[in-house]
Write an enzyme that holds these catalytic residues in place. Structure first.
Site, PDB file in Angstrom:
ATOM      1  N   CYS A   1      -4.833  -3.656   3.647  1.00  0.00           N
ATOM      2  CA  CYS A   1      -4.384  -3.085   4.733  1.00  0.00           C
ATOM      3  C   CYS A   1      -5.836  -3.418   5.793  1.00  0.00           C
ATOM      4  O   CYS A   1      -5.807  -4.449   6.280  1.00  0.00           O
ATOM      5  CB  CYS A   1      -3.991  -2.014   4.775  1.00  0.00           C
ATOM      6  SG  CYS A   1      -3.091  -1.552   6.311  1.00  0.00           S
TER       7      CYS A   1
ATOM      8  N   GLU B   1       0.941  -1.274   0.142  1.00  0.00           N
ATOM      9  CA  GLU B   1      -0.094   0.041   0.077  1.00  0.00           C
ATOM     10  C   GLU B   1       0.890   1.162   0.096  1.00  0.00           C
ATOM     11  O   GLU B   1       1.964   1.183   0.627  1.00  0.00           O
ATOM     12  CB  GLU B   1      -0.925  -0.031   1.313  1.00  0.00           C
ATOM     13  CG  GLU B   1      -1.841   1.109   1.392  1.00  0.00           C
ATOM     14  CD  GLU B   1      -2.844   1.099   2.568  1.00  0.00           C
ATOM     15  OE1 GLU B   1      -3.793   1.504   2.564  1.00  0.00           O
ATOM     16  OE2 GLU B   1      -2.390   0.360   3.676  1.00  0.00           O
TER      17      GLU B   1
ATOM     18  N   LYS C   1     -10.059   0.592  -2.101  1.00  0.00           N
ATOM     19  CA  LYS C   1     -10.079   0.291  -0.604  1.00  0.00           C
ATOM     20  C   LYS C   1     -11.193   0.705  -0.191  1.00  0.00           C
ATOM     21  O   LYS C   1     -11.854   1.806  -0.207  1.00  0.00           O
ATOM     22  CB  LYS C   1      -8.869   1.163  -0.038  1.00  0.00           C
ATOM     23  CG  LYS C   1      -8.604   0.770   1.471  1.00  0.00           C
ATOM     24  CD  LYS C   1      -7.641   1.158   2.268  1.00  0.00           C
ATOM     25  CE  LYS C   1      -7.501   0.928   3.545  1.00  0.00           C
ATOM     26  NZ  LYS C   1      -6.164   1.549   4.280  1.00  0.00           N
TER      27      LYS C   1
END
Length: 272
Positions: free
Chosen positions: A159, A45, A118
């Protein structure tokens, strides 16, 4: 599926606030991973820019399928003949100061396979003096994305998504074999939850978890955990880095999933 396999490389970086430096470092590590046999490479990321201050990334927002960072990813994928999973970069959304955190996937010809925005925003206080509010300058995505590559089904996540099992359960319902998780997991939360979450998501969904992480101390003085990791469908750690920058390759034998499902068909026992 029994004999399908793929060699994947994870790139672990301590990205700075200087895009050019990060791209040079990433390309060097990609070249090493590919020369070691990687057919797909996963960047962490925010690989191209780890902000020095909140909002710095707004100077580097790119339109979809335009801009220097996307051009770099396409070139690298094509030049090194490798599928490239491009961590996340800031991509223009409908809200001027809140771009998407988008993960692009390119094939070895530099052609776009798919992308994922995301979904879950990191709005937490890790400590009194370490507070994150990702939603202030990032627009959350809303759609999961899976794709087929070389006969293997992949799912995308990033994440903080790791803390939301319902996202991964959706991939399990789609019979995804490998879930990718480019990350910039913090040092403090990584020490207690990184491996735990990767193993939980793998074993509960009978899939491989593949996670490339940021590491070290960044220009904004924040610290990330490293320990990029491959986890198998029985929650076994197949390979992992420490906290150094570098790469790690691992061949995933996809047939392991069928073997486990035959012996331990937990996926057919759900009641809720």
């Amino acid at each position: 599926m029994a004999n399908k396999s793929i060699n994947i490389g994870l790139i672990q970086m301590s990205s700075s606030s200087v895009v050019e430096d990060n791209l040079k470092k990433a390309e060097k590590l990609i070249a090493q991973s590919v020369s070691d046999g990687a057919e797909m490479v996963v960047l962490p990321e925010t690989f191209a820019l780890m902000e020095k201050y909140n909002g710095q990334k707004l100077d580097f927002v790119e339109p979809h399928l335009e801009g220097p960072i996307q051009s770099w990813m396409q070139r690298v994928a094509k030049e090194y003949r490798v599928a490239l999973v491009g961590g996340t970069i800031a991509i223009q959304s409908s809200v001027a100061d809140r771009p998407f955190a988008r993960c692009y996937v390119w094939d070895e010809q530099g052609e776009l396979i798919t992308y994922y925005d995301k979904i879950h925003m990191f709005d937490v206080a890790v400590k009194d003096d370490e507070v994150y509010s990702e939603s202030d300058n990032t627009l959350a995505g809303y759609q999961t994305r899976s794709f087929d590559y070389r006969g293997i089904k992949f799912g995308l996540s990033v994440c903080y998504d790791l803390r939301f099992p319902e996202l991964y359960r959706k991939y399990q319902a789609e019979s995804v074999n490998v879930i990718l998780a480019p990350s910039a997991f913090t040092l403090k939360t990584g020490e207690v939850h990184w491996q735990l979450l990767l193993q939980a998501r793998a074993v509960e969904n009978l899939c491989f978890m593949v996670a490339a992480n940021q590491t070290g101390v960044h220009d904004n003085k924040r610290k990330t955990f490293g320990h990029s990791m491959f986890v198998g469908p029985w929650a076994d750690v197949l390979g992992a880095l420490g906290d150094e920058e570098g790469y790690i390759n691992q061949t995933l034998e996809i047939g392991q999933i069928d073997t486990i499902k035959k012996r331990f068909p937990v996926h057919t026992h759900r009641r809720l």
